[in-house]
Design an enzyme around this catalytic site. Structure first.
Site, mmCIF file in Angstrom:
data_model
loop_
_atom_site.group_PDB
_atom_site.id
_atom_site.type_symbol
_atom_site.label_atom_id
_atom_site.label_comp_id
_atom_site.label_asym_id
_atom_site.label_seq_id
_atom_site.Cartn_x
_atom_site.Cartn_y
_atom_site.Cartn_z
ATOM 1 N N GLY A 118 -17.948 2.238 -15.208
ATOM 2 C CA GLY A 118 -16.852 1.412 -15.236
ATOM 3 C C GLY A 118 -16.944 0.442 -14.111
ATOM 4 O O GLY A 118 -15.799 0.395 -13.702
ATOM 5 N N THR A 119 -18.009 -0.311 -13.958
ATOM 6 C CA THR A 119 -17.919 -1.394 -13.140
ATOM 7 C C THR A 119 -18.864 -2.597 -13.744
ATOM 8 O O THR A 119 -19.625 -2.258 -14.448
ATOM 9 C CB THR A 119 -18.699 -1.105 -11.510
ATOM 10 O OG1 THR A 119 -18.799 -2.162 -10.906
ATOM 11 C CG2 THR A 119 -20.052 -0.235 -11.809
ATOM 12 N N SER A 120 -18.234 -3.727 -13.310
ATOM 13 C CA SER A 120 -18.558 -4.887 -13.873
ATOM 14 C C SER A 120 -19.861 -5.306 -13.274
ATOM 15 O O SER A 120 -20.514 -6.327 -13.784
ATOM 16 C CB SER A 120 -17.637 -6.102 -13.868
ATOM 17 O OG SER A 120 -17.384 -6.450 -12.749
ATOM 18 N N HIS A 178 -15.208 0.825 -0.422
ATOM 19 C CA HIS A 178 -14.174 -0.138 -0.029
ATOM 20 C C HIS A 178 -12.912 0.649 0.492
ATOM 21 O O HIS A 178 -11.949 -0.231 0.443
ATOM 22 C CB HIS A 178 -13.826 -0.782 -1.538
ATOM 23 C CG HIS A 178 -14.860 -1.835 -2.085
ATOM 24 N ND1 HIS A 178 -14.978 -1.964 -3.312
ATOM 25 C CD2 HIS A 178 -16.124 -2.241 -1.358
ATOM 26 C CE1 HIS A 178 -15.996 -2.825 -3.662
ATOM 27 N NE2 HIS A 178 -16.669 -2.834 -2.533
ATOM 28 N N TYR A 233 0.827 -1.259 0.050
ATOM 29 C CA TYR A 233 0.142 0.053 -0.082
ATOM 30 C C TYR A 233 0.943 1.395 -0.010
ATOM 31 O O TYR A 233 0.381 2.339 -0.555
ATOM 32 C CB TYR A 233 -0.939 0.020 1.202
ATOM 33 C CG TYR A 233 -1.973 -0.908 0.931
ATOM 34 C CD1 TYR A 233 -3.178 -0.618 0.082
ATOM 35 C CD2 TYR A 233 -1.936 -2.408 1.320
ATOM 36 C CE1 TYR A 233 -4.279 -1.759 0.020
ATOM 37 C CE2 TYR A 233 -2.951 -3.156 1.024
ATOM 38 C CZ TYR A 233 -4.182 -2.769 0.370
ATOM 39 O OH TYR A 233 -5.241 -3.803 0.090
ATOM 40 N N GLN A 264 -16.494 2.347 -5.709
ATOM 41 C CA GLN A 264 -15.882 1.175 -5.414
ATOM 42 C C GLN A 264 -14.588 1.217 -5.346
ATOM 43 O O GLN A 264 -13.579 0.325 -4.813
ATOM 44 C CB GLN A 264 -16.432 -0.004 -6.071
ATOM 45 C CG GLN A 264 -17.545 -0.346 -6.258
ATOM 46 C CD GLN A 264 -18.118 -1.362 -7.260
ATOM 47 O OE1 GLN A 264 -18.684 -1.086 -8.394
ATOM 48 N NE2 GLN A 264 -17.782 -2.498 -7.080
ATOM 49 N N ASN A 265 -13.976 2.337 -5.825
ATOM 50 C CA ASN A 265 -12.388 2.604 -5.982
ATOM 51 C C ASN A 265 -11.902 3.170 -4.511
ATOM 52 O O ASN A 265 -12.698 3.966 -3.726
ATOM 53 C CB ASN A 265 -12.170 3.778 -7.103
ATOM 54 C CG ASN A 265 -12.613 3.198 -8.405
ATOM 55 O OD1 ASN A 265 -12.746 1.874 -8.595
ATOM 56 N ND2 ASN A 265 -12.841 4.087 -9.654
ATOM 57 N N VAL A 266 -10.815 2.715 -4.607
ATOM 58 C CA VAL A 266 -10.066 3.422 -3.101
ATOM 59 C C VAL A 266 -9.371 4.622 -3.537
ATOM 60 O O VAL A 266 -8.454 5.148 -2.544
ATOM 61 C CB VAL A 266 -9.266 2.278 -2.437
ATOM 62 C CG1 VAL A 266 -10.075 1.014 -2.139
ATOM 63 C CG2 VAL A 266 -8.113 1.840 -3.409
ATOM 64 N N ASP A 267 -9.108 4.980 -4.757
ATOM 65 C CA ASP A 267 -8.395 6.269 -5.182
ATOM 66 C C ASP A 267 -9.418 7.654 -4.618
ATOM 67 O O ASP A 267 -10.570 7.461 -4.290
ATOM 68 C CB ASP A 267 -8.169 6.319 -6.616
ATOM 69 C CG ASP A 267 -9.147 6.487 -7.228
ATOM 70 O OD1 ASP A 267 -10.019 7.334 -7.418
ATOM 71 O OD2 ASP A 267 -9.596 5.340 -8.293
#
Length: 232
Positions: A175-177, A104, A53, A86-89
């Site tokens: 941009g998510t499946s 997340h 990380y 859902q991104n951690v950025d």
């Protein structure tokens, strides 16, 4: 003022050169996901997880929002906008979005390994000081760990995300499946009759909904098309 709620995933940030775990290879930056994004991986080798990380944060602080991020921000001029990611950025925040719910976790933060979501022990790192030293402790005396929802852990912001989704006048997926739960289940909380748009270059099934407007493009190009539709 109409409310637009976005659900964004890895495809949102790919144009910024920042890779969030996505896909079928089970790898994140060439590391097995179970090794660096699970409680078992953390317990087995916290030093390795911490180093991973630290590396990822250096990449994050070098990354910049893309046009898609900026177009979502710009919609705040005409709409109430909430982003569930859902991104951690932190690229939505870097672009200027004012209301972002991180399902997340957040890569730029660290927390207690004993009580990961106790806000008293959450610390935000900076570009000038992005790394956590091996063995560094949180204020409760436990090891500092990434403020990331590891695989198999509960999603503490899910209730907040459901409330936002239920209030949406327009719901947009970028941009998510829609393969990762519980995030993928948010579509079920969209009120009947509310328009749903899905931006992704790949075919995605939106939880059985048949009224979804598909925009088969990447995040930036798809957001340009969406903004035209919303302002038409």
């Amino acid at each position: 003022m109409k409310k637009i709620v976005f659900l964004t995933g890895a495809g949102m940030s790919v144009e910024s050169g920042f890779k969030t775990f996505r896909g079928s290879d089970g790898l994140w930056e060439n590391y097995p996901v179970g090794q660096v994004a699970s409680h078992e991986g953390w317990e087995r080798d916290p030093g390795l997880v911490n180093s991973f990380y630290n590396m990822l944060r250096r990449k994050l602080f070098a990354a910049q929002p893309n046009e898609g991020h900026r177009l979502i921000r710009d919609l705040e001029r005409d709409f109430e906008v909430a982003v569930i990611t859902q991104n951690v950025d932190n690229l939505h925040e870097k672009a200027g979005s004012s209301h972002v719910v991180h399902l997340h976790g957040e890569l730029a933060k660290v927390c207690s390994s004993r009580s990961p979501y106790d806000e008293r022990f959450v610390r935000t790192l900076t570009e000038a000081d992005p790394e956590v030293a091996s063995g560094a402790l949180a204020d409760d005396g436990s090891l500092l760990r990434p403020y990331i929802v590891f695989f198999g852990e509960s999603v503490p912001k899910m209730d907040e995300a459901i409330i936002e989704t239920e209030q949406a006048d327009v719901f947009v997926i970028v941009g998510t499946s829609l393969n990762v739960y519980p995030a993928a289940g948010l579509v079920a909380y969209v009120r009947p009759g509310v328009p749903v748009y899905l931006i992704d270059p790949e075919p995605v099934t939106a939880a059985g909904r048949r009224d979804v407007v598909m925009i088969r493009k990447g995040a930036s190009e798809g957001m340009r098309e969406l903004c035209g539709l919303l302002r038409a």
